[in-house]
Motif scaffolding. Structure first.
Motif, short mmCIF file in Angstrom:
data_model
loop_
_atom_site.label_atom_id
_atom_site.label_comp_id
_atom_site.label_asym_id
_atom_site.label_seq_id
_atom_site.Cartn_x
_atom_site.Cartn_y
_atom_site.Cartn_z
N ARG A 41 -23.06 -54.99 -22.08
CA ARG A 41 -22.67 -53.97 -21.09
C ARG A 41 -21.42 -54.37 -20.28
N ARG A 42 -21.35 -55.61 -19.83
CA ARG A 42 -20.19 -56.04 -19.05
C ARG A 42 -18.95 -56.18 -19.94
N GLN A 43 -19.13 -56.72 -21.13
CA GLN A 43 -18.00 -56.89 -22.05
C GLN A 43 -17.41 -55.54 -22.45
N LEU A 44 -18.27 -54.53 -22.60
CA LEU A 44 -17.78 -53.19 -22.94
C LEU A 44 -16.93 -52.63 -21.82
N ALA A 45 -17.35 -52.84 -20.59
CA ALA A 45 -16.57 -52.36 -19.45
C ALA A 45 -15.24 -53.09 -19.35
N LEU A 46 -15.24 -54.39 -19.68
CA LEU A 46 -14.01 -55.18 -19.60
C LEU A 46 -12.96 -54.75 -20.63
N LEU A 47 -13.40 -54.02 -21.66
CA LEU A 47 -12.44 -53.52 -22.64
C LEU A 47 -11.50 -52.48 -22.02
N PHE A 48 -11.95 -51.87 -20.92
CA PHE A 48 -11.19 -50.78 -20.31
C PHE A 48 -10.49 -51.17 -19.01
N THR A 49 -11.05 -52.12 -18.27
CA THR A 49 -10.49 -52.42 -16.95
C THR A 49 -10.89 -53.82 -16.49
N THR A 50 -10.15 -54.33 -15.50
CA THR A 50 -10.51 -55.60 -14.87
C THR A 50 -10.91 -55.37 -13.41
N ASP A 51 -10.93 -54.13 -12.99
CA ASP A 51 -11.35 -53.78 -11.62
C ASP A 51 -12.85 -54.02 -11.49
N GLU A 52 -13.22 -54.94 -10.63
CA GLU A 52 -14.62 -55.34 -10.52
C GLU A 52 -15.51 -54.20 -10.01
N THR A 53 -14.97 -53.35 -9.17
CA THR A 53 -15.76 -52.22 -8.66
C THR A 53 -16.11 -51.26 -9.79
N VAL A 54 -15.14 -50.98 -10.63
CA VAL A 54 -15.36 -50.08 -11.77
C VAL A 54 -16.30 -50.73 -12.78
N ILE A 55 -16.09 -52.03 -13.01
CA ILE A 55 -16.95 -52.76 -13.96
C ILE A 55 -18.40 -52.74 -13.50
N MET A 56 -18.62 -52.95 -12.21
CA MET A 56 -19.98 -52.95 -11.68
C MET A 56 -20.62 -51.58 -11.83
N GLY A 57 -19.85 -50.52 -11.53
CA GLY A 57 -20.38 -49.17 -11.67
C GLY A 57 -20.72 -48.84 -13.11
N ALA A 58 -19.85 -49.23 -14.04
CA ALA A 58 -20.10 -48.97 -15.46
C ALA A 58 -21.30 -49.78 -15.96
N THR A 59 -21.38 -51.04 -15.54
CA THR A 59 -22.47 -51.91 -15.97
C THR A 59 -23.82 -51.34 -15.54
N MET A 60 -23.91 -50.89 -14.29
CA MET A 60 -25.16 -50.31 -13.79
C MET A 60 -25.48 -49.01 -14.53
N SER A 61 -24.44 -48.24 -14.84
CA SER A 61 -24.65 -46.96 -15.54
C SER A 61 -25.14 -47.17 -16.96
N PHE A 62 -24.76 -48.29 -17.57
CA PHE A 62 -25.21 -48.57 -18.93
C PHE A 62 -26.73 -48.72 -18.99
N TYR A 63 -27.32 -49.21 -17.90
CA TYR A 63 -28.79 -49.30 -17.86
C TYR A 63 -29.41 -47.91 -18.03
#
Length: 201
Positions: A92-114
């Motif tokens: 989930r985190r690695q997938l978000a990192l493919l698109f951005t390095t913004d930690e706020t966006v990564i955290m939101g995407a990671t939680m949404s993957f759940y």
């Protein structure tokens, strides 16, 4: 055509609501949407096979085969969904990192993957049953379910979750899961009724 149009309109309205919650929230929503398209692709592929097999079986007056093909397609979709769920959950985190390095966006995407992972099973189940019902010529029922759920129920749920309950991104994806579950319940009930085997095309 009507079904596809309402689907796009519903997705557009939901995306517009999420965009109103902020740039970071919308960016995370878009990332998860891109990954969720993988689930659609798998489900649509199996559903297309189900559509063809059900149509051929009913054309040959083999209602038993039409039902059997639908159940086999459903089992295949379950296996594929479980595999994809495990991959997305683990990466989930690695997938978000493919698109951005913004930690706020990564955290939101990671939680949404759940939440996305929880919705994959009802999503693909809905796709399979809808495809098989279309193969039987039961297109009006599938279209009406799509119109009611995606164009009306989902936007209302998304608005309530994002703005009234202040759940933000998690609320938007939760609304999607509720929508998918309702659609799965409707088409599954239709399949179990057996009415679709007697439709004249």
């Amino acid at each position: 055509v009507l079904e596809s149009a309402c689907l796009r309109i519903g997705f557009f309205i939901t995306a517009k609501m999420v965009a109103g919650a902020g740039t970071a929230v919308f960016a995370a929503y878009q990332i998860v949407s891109q990954v969720s398209s993988l689930s659609f692709t798998l489900g649509d592929g199996v559903a297309s096979a189900g559509t063809a097999l059900v149509g051929q079986s009913l054309g040959a007056k083999r209602k038993d085969l039409a039902s059997a093909h639908t159940r086999v397609c459903r089992r295949i979709s379950i296996v594929l969904s479980l595999g994809l769920m495990l991959i997305i959950f683990a990466l989930r985190r690695q997938l978000a990192l493919l698109f951005t390095t913004d930690e706020t966006v990564i955290m939101g995407a990671t939680m949404s993957f759940y939440v996305l992972v929880l919705g994959m099973m009802p999503q693909n189940g809905r796709v399979i049953y809808s495809g098989c019902l279309r193969g039987a010529g039961d297109t009006k029922f599938v279209a009406m379910v799509m119109i009611m759920c995606v164009s009306i129920i989902r936007p209302i749920l998304a608005y309530s979750s994002v703005y009234l309950l202040n759940l933000g991104l998690m609320g938007a994806w939760s609304a999607s899961i509720i929508d998918m579950t309702i659609r799965l319940t409707c088409v599954n009930k239709r399949f179990n009724s057996g009415k679709w085997t007697s439709i004249k095309v």
